[in-house]
Design a protein around this motif. Sequence first.
Motif, PDB file in Angstrom:
ATOM      1  N   UNK A  69      65.649  76.646  33.260  1.00 33.29           N
ATOM      2  CA  UNK A  69      64.586  76.166  34.142  1.00 33.29           C
ATOM      3  C   UNK A  69      64.020  77.283  35.010  1.00 33.29           C
ATOM      4  N   UNK A  70      62.701  77.261  35.169  1.00 32.81           N
ATOM      5  CA  UNK A  70      62.014  78.149  36.101  1.00 32.81           C
ATOM      6  C   UNK A  70      61.349  77.273  37.155  1.00 32.81           C
ATOM      7  N   UNK A  71      61.773  77.420  38.400  1.00 36.05           N
ATOM      8  CA  UNK A  71      61.222  76.635  39.499  1.00 36.05           C
ATOM      9  C   UNK A  71      60.074  77.365  40.175  1.00 36.05           C
ATOM     10  N   UNK A  72      58.992  76.635  40.444  1.00 29.88           N
ATOM     11  CA  UNK A  72      57.806  77.208  41.090  1.00 29.88           C
ATOM     12  C   UNK A  72      57.411  76.292  42.237  1.00 29.88           C
ATOM     13  N   UNK A  73      57.334  76.832  43.434  1.00 27.49           N
ATOM     14  CA  UNK A  73      56.927  76.063  44.613  1.00 27.49           C
ATOM     15  C   UNK A  73      55.619  76.643  45.138  1.00 27.49           C
ATOM     16  N   UNK A  74      54.618  75.769  45.273  1.00 27.95           N
ATOM     17  CA  UNK A  74      53.319  76.161  45.838  1.00 27.95           C
ATOM     18  C   UNK A  74      53.133  75.368  47.135  1.00 27.95           C
ATOM     19  N   UNK A  75      52.890  76.068  48.219  1.00 31.32           N
ATOM     20  CA  UNK A  75      52.716  75.414  49.517  1.00 31.32           C
ATOM     21  C   UNK A  75      51.248  75.477  49.954  1.00 31.32           C
ATOM     22  N   UNK A  76      50.835  74.405  50.637  1.00 32.95           N
ATOM     23  CA  UNK A  76      49.489  74.341  51.228  1.00 32.95           C
ATOM     24  C   UNK A  76      48.388  74.543  50.191  1.00 32.95           C
ATOM     25  N   UNK A  77      48.500  73.836  49.070  1.00 29.21           N
ATOM     26  CA  UNK A  77      47.443  73.865  48.061  1.00 29.21           C
ATOM     27  C   UNK A  77      46.269  73.039  48.579  1.00 29.21           C
ATOM     28  N   UNK A  78      45.091  73.662  48.666  1.00 33.60           N
ATOM     29  CA  UNK A  78      43.937  73.013  49.294  1.00 33.60           C
ATOM     30  C   UNK A  78      42.699  73.119  48.427  1.00 33.60           C
ATOM     31  N   UNK A  79      41.914  72.053  48.446  1.00 33.32           N
ATOM     32  CA  UNK A  79      40.605  72.014  47.814  1.00 33.32           C
ATOM     33  C   UNK A  79      39.621  71.325  48.733  1.00 33.32           C
ATOM     34  N   UNK A  80      38.433  71.000  48.209  1.00 30.80           N
ATOM     35  CA  UNK A  80      37.381  70.391  49.015  1.00 30.80           C
ATOM     36  C   UNK A  80      36.882  69.106  48.354  1.00 30.80           C
ATOM     37  N   UNK A  81      36.603  68.106  49.188  1.00 29.33           N
ATOM     38  CA  UNK A  81      35.943  66.885  48.737  1.00 29.33           C
ATOM     39  C   UNK A  81      34.931  66.470  49.796  1.00 29.33           C
ATOM     40  N   UNK A  82      33.651  66.483  49.401  1.00 25.55           N
ATOM     41  CA  UNK A  82      32.569  66.119  50.330  1.00 25.55           C
ATOM     42  C   UNK A  82      32.636  66.941  51.612  1.00 25.55           C
ATOM     43  N   UNK A  83      32.942  68.218  51.469  1.00 24.03           N
ATOM     44  CA  UNK A  83      32.983  69.100  52.627  1.00 24.03           C
ATOM     45  C   UNK A  83      34.232  68.987  53.466  1.00 24.03           C
ATOM     46  N   UNK A  84      35.179  68.143  53.060  1.00 21.01           N
ATOM     47  CA  UNK A  84      36.435  67.983  53.796  1.00 21.01           C
ATOM     48  C   UNK A  84      37.583  68.573  52.988  1.00 21.01           C
ATOM     49  N   UNK A  85      38.554  69.120  53.704  1.00 23.36           N
ATOM     50  CA  UNK A  85      39.701  69.736  53.034  1.00 23.36           C
ATOM     51  C   UNK A  85      40.647  68.668  52.511  1.00 23.36           C
ATOM     52  N   UNK A  86      41.074  68.836  51.267  1.00 20.65           N
ATOM     53  CA  UNK A  86      42.131  68.009  50.684  1.00 20.65           C
ATOM     54  C   UNK A  86      43.329  68.934  50.515  1.00 20.65           C
ATOM     55  N   UNK A  87      44.393  68.666  51.284  1.00 22.35           N
ATOM     56  CA  UNK A  87      45.517  69.593  51.323  1.00 22.35           C
ATOM     57  C   UNK A  87      46.801  68.903  50.875  1.00 22.35           C
ATOM     58  N   UNK A  88      47.513  69.572  49.986  1.00 25.59           N
ATOM     59  CA  UNK A  88      48.840  69.120  49.577  1.00 25.59           C
ATOM     60  C   UNK A  88      49.851  70.135  50.085  1.00 25.59           C
TER      61      UNK A  88
END
Length: 261
Positions: free
Chosen positions: A87-106
């Motif tokens: 297994x190879x573990x990968x952690x991504x923090x604060x993944x963000x995109x845009x929807x209608x000019x608002x930030x969508x953050x995971x």
Amino acid sequence: MTYDSTVDSRPRRRTGRKLLTGLLVLVVLLLIVAVVADRVGANYAEREIANRVAAQIENQGATASRPEVDVAGVPFLTQVAAGNYEDIGIVVRDLSGQQDGKAVRMPLVDITARDVRAPLSTLMNGQGDIVAGSVAGEATLEYASVAALIGRDGVVLAEKDGKLAVRAPLSAAGQTLNVTGTADVTIEGELVRIRFQELTAEGLESVPFAQNLVNAYARQISIDLQLPPLPLDLKLQKVTPRPEGLVVTAQASEVPLNTTA
């Protein structure tokens, strides 16, 4: 005449002990070198995979902190020689995109790649493919972020009995009603669809046509969420309300790890 034939063996024993001690020291040094080489190789692989994932996120128009990669399994060099990795573990923090000019953050995307095939020749000359047989991921979307995207004052979301619950104020006929209810949450392609159903309000009977207002409000706060694109060709599978937020699970198979597309 009698001669004493006894031979003193003590110097020979001392010499033997010195040879044994030297051999043990050599073995320890070789083990240390092997461990260091193993860790250097693992660090190199982790760094390269992190670079690939970061490039994919950037190419997809999203932002995130630098991915954290952990190649499981010891010894690593044995996996290199076999061309197959645990297994190879990968952690991504604060993944963000845009929807209608608002930030969508995971805030957290947790990914595991399994059955990773990387021939030694590919690692050495850069020619060929490094492929994960399967990739699975979980991403968390906080309720406060979802409420902000809905864009209605006073909307509070939470998990209740395994469902997405809402509480919100609704003004009608000079009164403020406390509206509560739950939502159906589904996946449609790359969208998370939230549809509020069966909302109720205290004091409903005292407001004319109040149920019609509540039904209209349910439609107003329903929303389609366009999540930031996930790396490694991950496709959304399902979404589950949990205490920490909406948890989205995603999967992919036969995923190249040495491309940035």
